[in-house]
Design a protein around this motif. Structure first.
Motif: not given
Ligand code: SF4
Length: 110
Positions: A9, A11, A46, A49-51, A85
């Motif tokens: 992640c 974040q 990742c 967000c949103p990945g 997440c």
């Molecule tokens: S998408 Fe999910 S895994 Fe990626 S930064 Fe956001 S909370 Fe973290």
């Protein structure tokens, strides 16, 4: 020794450098009990967000030799602050569609 690529992640990078992921991979413990010790060939985030960027990153991990794509526990379990997440299932689904079902998916690390 199985080769894996780990996705973490973005974040959570400020809170955790992934040390336990490397430790359990080297030991073959926790999420790696079935595979035994694994070789980490890539450790990426990742992409934020949103990945969505995790999909192309997973593809690159496979192109570089990953036989399994592993989601770090910060994604699926919310370690270390208990905040998983919200996009995990969608991200996983999109990655499987991109890299194919023959590549193993491991949903957590520890
Ligand atoms: S998408 Fe999910 S895994 Fe990626 S930064 Fe956001 S909370 Fe973290």
């Amino acid at each position: 020794m199985k080769k894996v690529g780990i996705i973490r992640c973005q974040q959570t990078e400020d809170l955790c450098p992934g040390s336990t992921d490397f430790k359990v991979a080297k030991e073959g413990s926790l999420a790696f009990q079935d595979t035994g010790a694994v070789e980490i060939i890539g450790f990426v985030s990742c992409g934020g967000c949103p990945g969505k960027r995790a999909v192309s990153r997973a593809k690159v991990l496979v192109e570089r030799g990953a036989e399994a794509v592993v989601f770090a526990s910060c994604i699926s379990k919310g370690n270390p602050i208990g905040f998983a997440c919200p996009h995990f299932e969608k991200m996983k689904e999109a990655i499987i569609k991109k890299i194919g079902p023959e590549i193993q998916i491991i949903e957590y690390t520890h």
